[in-house]
Design an enzyme around this catalytic site. Structure first.
Site, PDB file in Angstrom:
ATOM      1  N   ALA A  12      -0.846   9.177 -14.110  1.00  0.00           N
ATOM      2  CA  ALA A  12      -0.816  10.040 -15.291  1.00  0.00           C
ATOM      3  C   ALA A  12      -0.718   9.134 -16.520  1.00  0.00           C
ATOM      4  O   ALA A  12       0.371   8.755 -16.943  1.00  0.00           O
ATOM      5  CB  ALA A  12       0.355  11.007 -15.213  1.00  0.00           C
ATOM      6  N   VAL A  13      -1.850   8.771 -17.075  1.00  0.00           N
ATOM      7  CA  VAL A  13      -1.909   7.829 -18.195  1.00  0.00           C
ATOM      8  C   VAL A  13      -1.039   8.311 -19.352  1.00  0.00           C
ATOM      9  O   VAL A  13      -0.316   7.524 -19.965  1.00  0.00           O
ATOM     10  CB  VAL A  13      -3.371   7.603 -18.651  1.00  0.00           C
ATOM     11  CG1 VAL A  13      -3.432   6.769 -19.921  1.00  0.00           C
ATOM     12  CG2 VAL A  13      -4.171   6.936 -17.531  1.00  0.00           C
ATOM     13  N   HIS A  65     -11.991  11.281  -8.616  1.00  0.00           N
ATOM     14  CA  HIS A  65     -11.319  10.869  -9.850  1.00  0.00           C
ATOM     15  C   HIS A  65     -11.906   9.557 -10.367  1.00  0.00           C
ATOM     16  O   HIS A  65     -12.219   8.660  -9.591  1.00  0.00           O
ATOM     17  CB  HIS A  65      -9.813  10.740  -9.609  1.00  0.00           C
ATOM     18  CG  HIS A  65      -9.178  12.066  -9.394  1.00  0.00           C
ATOM     19  ND1 HIS A  65      -9.296  12.749  -8.216  1.00  0.00           N
ATOM     20  CD2 HIS A  65      -8.455  12.844 -10.220  1.00  0.00           C
ATOM     21  CE1 HIS A  65      -8.665  13.907  -8.323  1.00  0.00           C
ATOM     22  NE2 HIS A  65      -8.149  13.990  -9.538  1.00  0.00           N
ATOM     23  N   PRO A  66     -12.016   9.461 -11.686  1.00  0.00           N
ATOM     24  CA  PRO A  66     -12.598   8.244 -12.257  1.00  0.00           C
ATOM     25  C   PRO A  66     -11.624   7.076 -12.204  1.00  0.00           C
ATOM     26  O   PRO A  66     -10.406   7.255 -12.250  1.00  0.00           O
ATOM     27  CB  PRO A  66     -12.866   8.635 -13.711  1.00  0.00           C
ATOM     28  CG  PRO A  66     -11.826   9.654 -14.015  1.00  0.00           C
ATOM     29  CD  PRO A  66     -11.646  10.429 -12.716  1.00  0.00           C
ATOM     30  N   PHE A  73      -7.280   4.243  -7.924  1.00  0.00           N
ATOM     31  CA  PHE A  73      -5.906   4.319  -8.406  1.00  0.00           C
ATOM     32  C   PHE A  73      -5.796   5.493  -9.369  1.00  0.00           C
ATOM     33  O   PHE A  73      -6.608   5.645 -10.277  1.00  0.00           O
ATOM     34  CB  PHE A  73      -5.555   3.008  -9.127  1.00  0.00           C
ATOM     35  CG  PHE A  73      -4.209   2.997  -9.785  1.00  0.00           C
ATOM     36  CD1 PHE A  73      -3.050   2.936  -9.034  1.00  0.00           C
ATOM     37  CD2 PHE A  73      -4.109   3.046 -11.170  1.00  0.00           C
ATOM     38  CE1 PHE A  73      -1.810   2.911  -9.642  1.00  0.00           C
ATOM     39  CE2 PHE A  73      -2.871   3.014 -11.792  1.00  0.00           C
ATOM     40  CZ  PHE A  73      -1.717   2.950 -11.029  1.00  0.00           C
ATOM     41  N   GLU A 126      -7.500  11.913 -21.724  1.00  0.00           N
ATOM     42  CA  GLU A 126      -6.327  11.288 -21.106  1.00  0.00           C
ATOM     43  C   GLU A 126      -6.416   9.762 -21.081  1.00  0.00           C
ATOM     44  O   GLU A 126      -5.405   9.077 -21.166  1.00  0.00           O
ATOM     45  CB  GLU A 126      -6.134  11.844 -19.686  1.00  0.00           C
ATOM     46  CG  GLU A 126      -5.734  13.304 -19.703  1.00  0.00           C
ATOM     47  CD  GLU A 126      -6.048  14.052 -18.427  1.00  0.00           C
ATOM     48  OE1 GLU A 126      -5.732  15.251 -18.386  1.00  0.00           O
ATOM     49  OE2 GLU A 126      -6.615  13.469 -17.482  1.00  0.00           O
ATOM     50  N   GLN A 127      -7.603   9.238 -20.963  1.00  0.00           N
ATOM     51  CA  GLN A 127      -7.770   7.786 -20.914  1.00  0.00           C
ATOM     52  C   GLN A 127      -8.086   7.177 -22.281  1.00  0.00           C
ATOM     53  O   GLN A 127      -8.360   5.976 -22.378  1.00  0.00           O
ATOM     54  CB  GLN A 127      -8.883   7.409 -19.922  1.00  0.00           C
ATOM     55  CG  GLN A 127      -8.516   7.621 -18.475  1.00  0.00           C
ATOM     56  CD  GLN A 127      -9.470   6.906 -17.533  1.00  0.00           C
ATOM     57  OE1 GLN A 127     -10.067   5.882 -17.871  1.00  0.00           O
ATOM     58  NE2 GLN A 127      -9.606   7.427 -16.327  1.00  0.00           N
TER      59      GLN A 127
END
Length: 180
Positions: A132-133, A79-80, A129, A99-100
């Site tokens: 869920a943004v 995950h980024p 980390f 999402e980001q």
């Protein structure tokens, strides 16, 4: 056929469509729901037919949870980082980029703080980390990151997987025509 279907060009899939797919097409359609981890879809395919999107999601989450602790940590490492080097390089998946998207409006100070907290978190736990943004405000994200840095790594592993469950359920809903 590409590894992940481009949902911008294809009409949304239905649950009936998903249940009729052979393993290769199923993985091609759903392999990108879990970040760089098509193995999740491969394992979930065996549980077809799915009675609901929630059933499909439970099968996919179940595949992750059934894997070894080391495999789950490796999975999290796929995950980024929030607003990290992948975001700056433009190399995140389409899902993560969307999402980001709100994080690209951080002030320079907020971005520096986020990067420092991300680095501290990764040093403490050994994986990035995950939150869920789309389900949190910017303030909630910073607060959760500060709080979760000092937690026990096993508890944090569970928290990260819980956040991935939220993220991937949202992704499935978008992929399957907004169904809930």
């Amino acid at each position: 056929m590409s590894a992940v279907m481009n949902t911008a060009e294809a009409p949304p899939l239905t649950l009936s469509d998903i249940n009729r797919l052979d393993r290769v097409r199923f993985v091609a359609a759903l392999g990108g729901v879990f970040e760089h981890s098509p193995w999740v879809a491969t394992q979930a395919w065996a549980e077809r037919p799915f009675a609901s999107i929630d059933h499909l999601h439970r099968a996919m989450i179940g595949a992750v949870r059934a894997s070894s602790r080391e495999a789950r940590i490796d999975f999290l490492r796929m995950h980024p980082e929030l607003a990290g080097k992948e975001a700056q390089a433009g190399t995140m998946t389409d899902h993560s980029t969307a999402e980001q998207a709100g994080l690209d409006a951080l002030t320079r100070e907020q971005l520096q703080t986020l990067r420092a907290l991300n680095a501290e978190y990764a040093a403490q736990h050994g994986f990035p980390f995950v939150i869920a943004v789309l389900a949190n405000t910017r303030g909630q994200i910073f607060e959760a990151l500060r709080t979760r840095i000092g937690r026990d790594t096993d508890a944090e592993l569970e928290a990260a997987l819980g956040q991935i469950a939220i993220i991937t359920r949202l992704r499935l809903g978008r992929l399957l025509g907004g169904a809930h």
